[in-house]
Design a protein around this motif. Structure first.
Motif, PDB file in Angstrom:
ATOM      1  N   THR A  98       0.818  -1.221   0.000  1.00  0.00           N
ATOM      2  CA  THR A  98       0.000   0.000   0.000  1.00  0.00           C
ATOM      3  C   THR A  98       0.850   1.268   0.000  1.00  0.00           C
ATOM      4  O   THR A  98       0.612   2.192  -0.789  1.00  0.00           O
ATOM      5  CB  THR A  98      -1.002  -0.006   1.178  1.00  0.00           C
ATOM      6  N   LEU A  99       1.881   1.303   0.848  1.00  0.00           N
ATOM      7  CA  LEU A  99       2.721   2.503   0.915  1.00  0.00           C
ATOM      8  C   LEU A  99       3.536   2.662  -0.361  1.00  0.00           C
ATOM      9  O   LEU A  99       3.630   3.754  -0.926  1.00  0.00           O
ATOM     10  CB  LEU A  99       3.645   2.411   2.140  1.00  0.00           C
ATOM     11  N   ARG A 100       4.094   1.547  -0.808  1.00  0.00           N
ATOM     12  CA  ARG A 100       4.930   1.615  -1.989  1.00  0.00           C
ATOM     13  C   ARG A 100       4.128   2.078  -3.203  1.00  0.00           C
ATOM     14  O   ARG A 100       4.584   2.913  -3.998  1.00  0.00           O
ATOM     15  CB  ARG A 100       5.551   0.237  -2.245  1.00  0.00           C
ATOM     16  N   THR A 101       2.927   1.561  -3.326  1.00  0.00           N
ATOM     17  CA  THR A 101       2.090   1.913  -4.470  1.00  0.00           C
ATOM     18  C   THR A 101       1.755   3.410  -4.460  1.00  0.00           C
ATOM     19  O   THR A 101       1.820   4.082  -5.491  1.00  0.00           O
ATOM     20  CB  THR A 101       0.796   1.075  -4.455  1.00  0.00           C
ATOM     21  N   ALA A 102       1.434   3.910  -3.279  1.00  0.00           N
ATOM     22  CA  ALA A 102       1.124   5.340  -3.183  1.00  0.00           C
ATOM     23  C   ALA A 102       2.334   6.174  -3.596  1.00  0.00           C
ATOM     24  O   ALA A 102       2.212   7.145  -4.351  1.00  0.00           O
ATOM     25  CB  ALA A 102       0.697   5.684  -1.759  1.00  0.00           C
ATOM     26  N   ARG A 103       3.509   5.793  -3.099  1.00  0.00           N
ATOM     27  CA  ARG A 103       4.714   6.557  -3.426  1.00  0.00           C
ATOM     28  C   ARG A 103       5.041   6.471  -4.915  1.00  0.00           C
ATOM     29  O   ARG A 103       5.438   7.455  -5.539  1.00  0.00           O
ATOM     30  CB  ARG A 103       5.907   6.045  -2.594  1.00  0.00           C
ATOM     31  N   GLU A 104       4.865   5.283  -5.476  1.00  0.00           N
ATOM     32  CA  GLU A 104       5.172   5.119  -6.903  1.00  0.00           C
ATOM     33  C   GLU A 104       4.208   5.925  -7.769  1.00  0.00           C
ATOM     34  O   GLU A 104       4.613   6.564  -8.746  1.00  0.00           O
ATOM     35  CB  GLU A 104       5.113   3.626  -7.278  1.00  0.00           C
ATOM     36  N   LEU A 105       2.943   5.909  -7.395  1.00  0.00           N
ATOM     37  CA  LEU A 105       1.952   6.676  -8.156  1.00  0.00           C
ATOM     38  C   LEU A 105       2.288   8.168  -8.083  1.00  0.00           C
ATOM     39  O   LEU A 105       2.222   8.895  -9.083  1.00  0.00           O
ATOM     40  CB  LEU A 105       0.548   6.399  -7.607  1.00  0.00           C
ATOM     41  N   ASP A 106       2.686   8.624  -6.902  1.00  0.00           N
ATOM     42  CA  ASP A 106       3.072  10.025  -6.714  1.00  0.00           C
ATOM     43  C   ASP A 106       4.221  10.391  -7.650  1.00  0.00           C
ATOM     44  O   ASP A 106       4.204  11.426  -8.318  1.00  0.00           O
ATOM     45  CB  ASP A 106       3.496  10.216  -5.246  1.00  0.00           C
ATOM     46  N   ASP A 107       5.203   9.517  -7.706  1.00  0.00           N
ATOM     47  CA  ASP A 107       6.374   9.766  -8.538  1.00  0.00           C
ATOM     48  C   ASP A 107       5.986   9.834 -10.017  1.00  0.00           C
ATOM     49  O   ASP A 107       6.470  10.691 -10.764  1.00  0.00           O
ATOM     50  CB  ASP A 107       7.406   8.657  -8.294  1.00  0.00           C
ATOM     51  N   VAL A 108       5.080   8.936 -10.432  1.00  0.00           N
ATOM     52  CA  VAL A 108       4.639   8.927 -11.828  1.00  0.00           C
ATOM     53  C   VAL A 108       3.882  10.219 -12.158  1.00  0.00           C
ATOM     54  O   VAL A 108       4.074  10.815 -13.222  1.00  0.00           O
ATOM     55  CB  VAL A 108       3.764   7.678 -12.099  1.00  0.00           C
ATOM     56  N   LEU A 109       3.068  10.685 -11.228  1.00  0.00           N
ATOM     57  CA  LEU A 109       2.316  11.921 -11.469  1.00  0.00           C
ATOM     58  C   LEU A 109       3.271  13.102 -11.660  1.00  0.00           C
ATOM     59  O   LEU A 109       3.082  13.941 -12.543  1.00  0.00           O
ATOM     60  CB  LEU A 109       1.371  12.204 -10.296  1.00  0.00           C
TER      61      LEU A 109
END
Lengths: 490, 560
Positions: free
Chosen positions: B313-324
């Protein structure tokens, strides 16, 4: 203070009698000014009568009225140089428009900043010099110190006049703040760095009046070219007084050099210890004082590349020294070739002239200082000495501007931190030097006497001889405690 | 259009901007933690900005400075749970911060300026979130010059202390000096947060030199002015005072933090590859695919902390943030984003349940939730068209379902042979509000409280047809229509004016009440972006263009 009283006590050519706004402002400010003077003005000599020049009019005879007065009773006046007919804005985007008699709204804040910054230096220097009276080398010099002090006070009045007359409540508040800040006070320092350095000895005082007051002269010269006419006229009159301060400084250092040369010749020596043993100040020490105060004063012109300077010029608020000598008063497309530190050395860059206006003014200043040093060297020449004083390079010992981040020797060559550390005491006053010069700072206030480290002047003030009672000491005076004879009943 | 088309933005043609950093690599800040007090000292390296054609003098900043600020704000929350106070100060004598670098702004493209301001605004809001959510009090210690963005940074702190030396002032000189706005929340926070009277705010915002000393305190521009001689001592004492007691959810002195490791994604012209989130670009359309969890959530918060960097969950949120962020700054031409998920919805719901169960009591679990909140807001605020495709094999449940609500439209396949479902979790019902303070469901059904109530009351999954009826997806085409429906929608979208779409989306995404945040992004930013396009700012004789140059600006005096 009532209006009648106010008018009688404040010589002016600004029609104070009719100006209710100015009267109201001064009624509140003047007592605070006196309080400030008593607290921060010359320490110990407020009851003595000093032979001072007072400006009572702007005419040829009016501005040099001499009399013995107690400093707190000095008649600080408000004078503008006479108006020029049909004066125009002398520079910038408004070049050729009629000069402004009122503050243009769009430039109000900038102008206030300019005036406050200039004004702040005036009381600052009085504060810096407040203890010097106690170590004056002669009555003549003491009188000159106090003359400088009261005139700096008057320059404060001149600037406060502008703030009171043209800047409404903000101006009145700024005028009060000018009395609130204190040189060297960590909580309420004066605006510019040099004006927070203590002037603790007379060698520093003479260097200060030579170099720091000369910055003042050049700033005033640039403001004399302002499109805001009241500022221009005010500063023009201030320049006549500023000239005396530089006279005090230049002749002061000249007399120190003269005395040193005389001692060297008498003893037939260049040995520093021997010269010092004889109570004179060796030339290398004088040079180090010169280096310190010149470099400190050079900072006052601000950054070499400055958008503020460009804006001030473009707006016509501040011109160049002798603007009328230039052909192009708009200076929009012109460039200024400027030495800038780059990778491993100095390179020349073309800077838009307007952004280089601080440097243009500094050029004028540096040239003027060269002449001063030349005149000091003529004293050495005349004494048949081969030593010469020099002006260090403007890059030397900088705290502001593009040279502040590196070290440069007195010739302007880049040097390493280690080289700087190694040479520091050779170029700038060491603890030893300070101790020695401080040891010389003993009052010499007896009629006609002078300290060992300085020669007497060629002539006295206003046609009077050197050996003359420039100060009439009150029985309660610090001067009496320091050995002067009282001539007033305390 | 193919992926080889040259990007239109100067920022994109320069080296791509990367957002991951760590304290050891900071070039512009010092960061120290001593017991419950953290001190963040600004010390901008003049020559180490994002580009080399300007110098970051007088602690002025560019994006590289703000990336580090954003990083430290995040790390403070995760890595230092014992910290109670953050002092934001300067390590440079007599200068706090001179604001955003004007030469950087003047020489940047419009798109870059807009994204720069958006990022800096988000970062300042993160500072405020941190204070509100973690109880980490923020204290701005203004030791000198504090102008424009410098003061806006201070405004984002809980308390502002100003050195009183008779000269140091706080100022917002943008209007009088640069012909633009203090657009990093400055005007909004002045009147909405600090509640400075509007007429005084008017005076303050037009005096380039600013307001100093007691008056700054009287006008509530700062909380306290302190004489220079006592300033350092006062800041230290005040920081300690603010640091008394424990923070919420187990943020105690001996709580152990979690170090965030780099995500280490792969960035290519064709997209970005992270472990759980990928971006694939085809012309002006990008597809973001999120992989759902392939394992159940950890047994308890301690187990979660022990595995923090691999936690789905945390990793996915951080990765999505980076992609945005990569999309915003490095891929301005990718105007339409398709959002997909792959995985097991039941697992997503299990993870959501884990977060919901422990977020109240456990600071770390709460931080994961708060990270999702911020990332989802960043989705809302991204000026790209967003379509969610809910297809077989997807896992749009709970948190990931909220992503579909953040999209402008959602398409759900209605194919009985390949059934697909969506489902709510507790996290759709409150903990992930938008910047208007409402959940995405509340915002969606602003005019239909009954529909909202029905949706919230719904137990279990929706199939496609029910979902469309319930209004929780836009449309549920059947298997025959699906392909064409989706293709045409995307092609049509990608053909519309990007400017009009940006404006349209920003106006219809945020129904409901105004908040400080919506005002900053909807009012302040919008006006700023308008001014950033106007000749009075950026024309040949505009104030921003000419700042620092020898000419004075020339304005077109007509007002709209």
């Amino acid at each position: 203070m009532g209006n009648v009283d106010l008018n009688a006590r404040i010589p002016n050519n600004v029609n104070l009698k009719e100006d209710r706004r100015l009267q109201r402002a001064l009624e509140a400010w003047q007592p605070k000014y006196i309080d400030w003077w008593m607290e921060m003005g010359p320490d110990g000599f407020q009851a003595d009568e000093i032979y001072l020049r007072t400006a009572v009019d702007v005419g040829r005879d009016g501005w040099a009225h001499f009399d013995h007065v107690k400093m707190p009773e000095y008649r600080w006046g408000i004078f503008l140089s006479p108006a020029e007919l049909e004066r125009v804005v002398p520079c910038g985007d408004h070049f050729g428009d009629p000069a402004w008699q009122q503050v243009p709204g769009e430039y109000r804040n900038m102008l206030r900043r300019i005036i406050v910054t200039q004004a702040d230096t005036e009381p600052a220097s009085v504060e810096q010099q407040r203890l010097l009276g106690r170590t004056a080398p002669s009555q003549y010099d003491m009188r000159n110190l106090f003359q400088v002090n009261v005139e700096e006070g008057r320059h404060l009045w001149a600037m406060v006049y502008l703030l009171h007359t043209f800047f409404g409540r903000d101006g009145r508040e700024e005028a009060e703040d000018l009395l609130r800040r204190r040189s060297g006070n960590v909580d309420s320092p004066r605006i510019l760095g040099t004006f927070n350095e203590p002037v603790e000895d007379w060698l520093s005082f003479f260097m200060f009046t030579t170099f720091t007051d000369r910055d003042g002269k050049f700033q005033l010269l640039a403001l004399a070219e302002s499109g805001f006419d009241p500022l221009s006229r005010t500063t023009r009159f201030m320049l006549t007084e500023e000239a005396h301060h530089m006279f005090v400084g230049e002749t002061g250092i000249g007399r120190v050099i003269e005395r040193t040369a005389q001692v060297m010749n008498e003893l037939g020596t260049e040995d520093v210890d021997k010269i010092r043993a004889h109570g004179a100040i060796d030339l290398p020490t004088i040079q180090r004082w010169l280096n310190r105060w010149y470099s400190s004063s050079v900072n006052l012109f601000g950054g070499e590349q400055s958008s503020n300077a460009a804006t001030y010029f473009a707006s016509g608020l501040k011109g160049r020294y002798k603007e009328d000598k230039y052909e192009d008063h708009v200076a929009l497309d012109a460039i200024y070739p400027m030495d800038v530190p780059g990778n491993g050395g100095i390179t020349t860059e073309e800077i838009p002239l307007r952004n280089a206006m601080n440097e243009v003014l500094r050029d004028g200043y540096t040239g003027d200082c060269e002449f001063v040093v030349g005149r000091w060297n003529r004293i050495l020449e005349k004494a048949e000495r081969s030593e010469r004083m020099y002006l260090p390079h403007r890059r030397f010992n900088r705290e502001i501007g593009i040279y502040a981040s590196g070290h440069y020797d007195v010739k302007g060559n880049p040097i390493t931190d280690a080289e700087w550390e190694a040479k520091h005491d050779q170029w700038l006053p060491s603890e030893d030097d300070l101790t020695y010069v401080k040891s010389l700072m003993k009052p010499c206030l007896e009629h006609g006497k002078i300290a060992s480290w300085i020669a007497p002047p060629k002539k006295g003030i206003n046609g009077n001889p050197f050996e003359w009672d420039y100060i009439r000491f009150d029985g309660t005076s610090a001067g009496v405690a320091l050995g002067a004879s009282p001539s007033l009943t305390g | 259009m193919s992926t080889t088309t040259a990007p239109s933005s100067e920022a994109a043609s320069a080296a791509p901007v990367r957002f991951e950093t760590r304290p050891e690599a900071y070039r512009h800040w010092s960061f120290q933690v001593e017991g419950p007090v953290a001190r963040l000292g600004m010390q901008v390296s003049e020559h180490e900005g994002l580009r080399s054609d300007y110098e970051l003098k007088l602690n002025s900043y560019d994006l590289s400075v703000d990336i580090e600020l954003a990083d430290v704000t995040r790390r403070l929350r995760f890595e230092h749970p014992g910290v109670r106070t953050l002092v934001v100060e300067s390590s440079v004598p007599r200068i706090f911060c001179a604001g955003a670098n004007i030469h950087m702004l003047g020489s940047s493209t419009h798109g870059f300026k807009v994204n720069f301001c958006k990022f800096t605004n988000e970062t300042r809001l993160y500072l405020e979130d941190m204070a509100a959510e973690c109880g980490i009090r923020t204290l701005a210690a203004l030791n000198g010059t504090c102008a424009g963005g410098g003061y806006e940074l201070a405004l984002a702190c809980d308390e502002i202390v100003l050195q009183d030396d008779g000269n140091t002032a706080v100022s917002l000189p943008e209007v009088p000096l640069l012909g633009v706005l203090p657009g990093t929340g400055g005007l909004t926070r002045l009147v909405d947060k600090r509640k400075v009277r509007r007429d005084l705010a008017d005076v303050f915002s037009t005096v380039a030199e600013g307001i100093k000393g007691r008056r700054a305190e009287q006008w509530n521009l700062v909380d306290k002015v302190v004489p220079s001689s006592r300033f350092a001592e006062f800041v230290t004492e005040r920081a300690q005072e603010l640091a008394q007691g424990d923070g919420p959810r187990g943020r105690t002195a001996n709580a152990e933090g979690v170090v965030l490791e780099p995500l280490g994604g792969t960035y290519e012209q064709g997209g970005v590859t992270h472990r759980n989130v990928t971006l694939a670009i085809d012309g002006r359309v990008g597809t973001i695919t999120i992989k759902g969890p392939d394992a159940p959530p950890p047994a308890d918060p301690a187990a979660a902390r022990a595995n923090a960097n691999d936690l789905w969950t945390l990793r996915t949120a951080r990765e999505l943030d980076d992609v945005l962020l990569d999309l915003r700054f490095n891929r301005p031409d990718v105007g339409t984003l398709i959002l997909k998920t792959e995985g097991d919805a039941a697992q997503v719901l299990a993870w959501d349940a884990f977060l919901a169960e422990h977020a109240e009591d456990d600071w770390f679990v709460f931080e994961i939730l708060a990270t999702w909140k911020r990332v989802l807001k960043r989705v809302d605020l991204s000026a790209r068209s967003l379509f969610a495709l809910i297809e077989p094999g997807s896992c749009f449940a709970g948190t990931l379902f909220d992503l579909t609500l953040a999209c402008d439209r959602s398409y759900m396949l209605d194919d009985p042979d390949h059934p697909v479902s969506i489902e709510l979790s507790a996290l759709n019902r409150g903990p992930l509000p938008m910047s208007n303070g409402l959940t995405r469901l509340e915002t969606r059904f602003l005019g239909a409280p009954d529909t909202l109530a029905a949706a919230l009351a719904h137990e279990g999954p929706w199939d496609a047809r029910d979902a469309e009826d319930a209004g929780v997806v836009t449309i549920s085409p059947d298997d025959i229509d699906w392909e064409d429906e989706v293709r045409i929608a995307i092609e049509e979208r990608a053909s519309l004016s990007p400017d009009a779409l940006t404006g349209m989306e920003a106006n219809i995404r945020f129904a409901g009440p105004e908040t400080l945040e919506t005002k900053i992004f909807g009012r302040l930013s919008a006006w700023q972006n308008w001014i950033f396009q106007r000749p009075n700012a950026v024309g040949e004789q505009g104030a921003l263009t000419l700042y620092g140059r020898p000419e004075r600006p020339v304005y077109d005096w007509s007002r709209t």
